[in-house]
Design an enzyme around this catalytic site. Structure first.
Site, PDB file in Angstrom:
ATOM      1  CD1 TRP A 295      70.933  55.792  38.876  1.00 39.59           C
ATOM      2  CD2 TRP A 295      71.446  55.427  36.714  1.00 39.59           C
ATOM      3  NE1 TRP A 295      72.296  55.853  38.753  1.00 39.59           N
ATOM      4  CE2 TRP A 295      72.646  55.622  37.431  1.00 39.59           C
ATOM      5  CE3 TRP A 295      71.516  55.175  35.357  1.00 39.59           C
ATOM      6  CZ2 TRP A 295      73.900  55.589  36.814  1.00 39.59           C
ATOM      7  CZ3 TRP A 295      72.759  55.132  34.741  1.00 39.59           C
ATOM      8  CH2 TRP A 295      73.943  55.347  35.466  1.00 39.59           C
ATOM      9  CE  LYS A 296      62.823  56.285  42.331  1.00 37.07           C
ATOM     10  NZ  LYS A 296      61.718  56.735  43.142  1.00 37.07           N
TER      11      LYS A 296
ATOM     12  CG  HIS B 236      61.088  50.579  44.086  1.00 33.28           C
ATOM     13  ND1 HIS B 236      60.120  51.534  43.900  1.00 33.28           N
ATOM     14  CD2 HIS B 236      62.169  51.222  44.580  1.00 33.28           C
ATOM     15  CE1 HIS B 236      60.608  52.722  44.258  1.00 33.28           C
ATOM     16  NE2 HIS B 236      61.855  52.553  44.682  1.00 33.28           N
TER      17      HIS B 236
ATOM     18  CD  GLU C 223      58.999  54.569  42.174  1.00 31.69           C
ATOM     19  OE1 GLU C 223      59.811  54.183  41.321  1.00 31.69           O
ATOM     20  OE2 GLU C 223      59.252  55.483  42.995  1.00 31.69           O
TER      21      GLU C 223
ATOM     22  N   GLY D 245      60.671  60.014  47.180  1.00 37.85           N
ATOM     23  CA  GLY D 245      60.519  61.111  46.214  1.00 37.85           C
ATOM     24  C   GLY D 245      59.728  62.289  46.745  1.00 37.85           C
TER      25      GLY D 245
ATOM     26  CB  SER E  98      63.472  61.932  50.769  1.00 39.97           C
ATOM     27  OG  SER E  98      62.304  61.932  49.976  1.00 39.97           O
TER      28      SER E  98
ATOM     29  N   GLY F  86      67.118  57.340  45.310  1.00 38.22           N
ATOM     30  CA  GLY F  86      66.520  57.594  44.002  1.00 38.22           C
ATOM     31  C   GLY F  86      67.042  58.901  43.420  1.00 38.22           C
ATOM     32  N   GLY F  87      66.278  59.968  43.609  1.00 44.46           N
ATOM     33  CA  GLY F  87      66.584  61.272  42.999  1.00 44.46           C
ATOM     34  C   GLY F  87      68.040  61.707  43.139  1.00 44.46           C
TER      35      GLY F  87
HETATM   36  C1  PEP Z   1      63.849  54.955  45.628  1.00 42.56           C
HETATM   37  O1  PEP Z   1      63.727  55.090  44.436  1.00 42.56           O
HETATM   38  O2  PEP Z   1      63.956  53.810  46.086  1.00 42.56           O
HETATM   39  C2  PEP Z   1      63.891  56.136  46.490  1.00 42.56           C
HETATM   40  C3  PEP Z   1      64.074  55.970  47.767  1.00 42.56           C
HETATM   41  O3  PEP Z   1      63.735  57.364  45.882  1.00 42.56           O
HETATM   42  P1  PEP Z   1      64.092  58.804  46.525  1.00 42.56           P
HETATM   43  O4  PEP Z   1      65.485  58.716  47.085  1.00 42.56           O
HETATM   44  O5  PEP Z   1      64.011  59.769  45.371  1.00 42.56           O
HETATM   45  O6  PEP Z   1      63.081  59.079  47.596  1.00 42.56           O
END
Ligand code: PEP
Length: 259
Positions: free
Chosen positions: A12-13, A102, A104, A180, A220, A241-242
């Protein structure tokens, strides 16, 4: 040997406040828990909320098949580490998995491999499942260095891990250029990197452990592309993520075709 269960994990970040998190869990439980017995045959589902939401989410997940993960943690159990959270704190809320390294954390907060390795070791010491993230940047991808970068992060992240500790470590291959951005690596690209990762595990830990270890993909992943990814034999699930922030899209991802 048991076939590997797919792991579908939502990251969920830094999103959602408690009321939104509870609503998301309620939506997911309505979709997922009723099929729990069927889904549990070949997959596990996990969500990783921001640390401050873990108590609320733990409560909302009581009695659910959905597992609780954290997005990061410190390697010490306690001490003067302002702003940090430890494994015993997470475990006291029923957290079983922790995402470590991660991109980030690596790129925005400059976490080096050595620090990530300490966290992986701490997770294992506390019998948590570390999800070690590895992945190349766009530049590294364009210059043909993806595999070298991924294997270096893998080897350094796993430094000092004994054979008996090997599973349950999960490796998440997450190319930074795909996170993302709406750009996804092709299933063939992912399979090739995962094959190389499994090759390193085979060399270091032997056949049995290499074939038990899960290597998941992130970048993604959404309801439209998940089937083509997780139906591949060497893609053992997804880190999302998203698309994990909405109950309907994440529930659809959880129901992915796995073969
Ligand atoms: C993630 O947060 O690890 C990720 C892969 O994000 P997203 O699915 O939004 O690319």
């Amino acid at each position: 040997m048991e076939p590997r269960k797919k792991l579908i994990a939502g990251n969920w970040k830094m999103h959602l406040v408690p009321v939104e998190a509870r609503a998301l869990i309620a939506g997911l439980r309505a979709e997922i828990d009723r099929d729990a017995a069927t889904l549990a045959k070949d997959r596990e589902v996990m969500v990783a909320p921001p640390g401050v939401l873990i108590p609320a989410v733990a409560q909302a997940l009581a009695g659910s098949s959905i597992l609780l993960g954290a997005q990061n943690m410190h390697y010490e159990d306690k001490g003067a580490f302002t702003g940090e959270v430890s494994a015993p704190m997470l475990k006291s809320y029923g957290v079983t998995h922790v995402i470590l390294g991660h991109s980030e954390r690596r790129h925005i907060f400059h976490e080096p491999d050595e620090l990530i390795n300490k966290k992986v070791l701490a997770a294992l010491r506390h019998r948590m499942v570390p999800i070690l993230c590895v992945g190349e940047t766009q530049d590294e991808h364009d210059s043909g260095n993806a595999l070298a970068v991924v294997l270096r992060q893998l080897e350094r992240g796993l430094e000092g891990i004994g054979e008996d500790q090997m599973p349950p470590v999960v490796v998440a291959y997450e190319p930074v250029w795909a996170i993302g951005t709406g750009r996804t690596a092709t299933p063939e690209q992912v399979e090739s990197i995962h094959g190389a990762i499994r090759g390193v595990i085979l060399e270091r830990y032997g056949r049995e452990r290499a074939s038990a270890m899960r290597i998941i993909y992130g970048g993604s992943v959404n309801a439209e592309n998940v089937d083509s990814l997780v139906s591949k034999p060497d893609i053992d699930g997804a880190l999302v993520g998203g698309a994990s922030l909405k109950a309907d899209s994440f529930a659809r991802i959880v129901r992915a075709r796995t073969r």
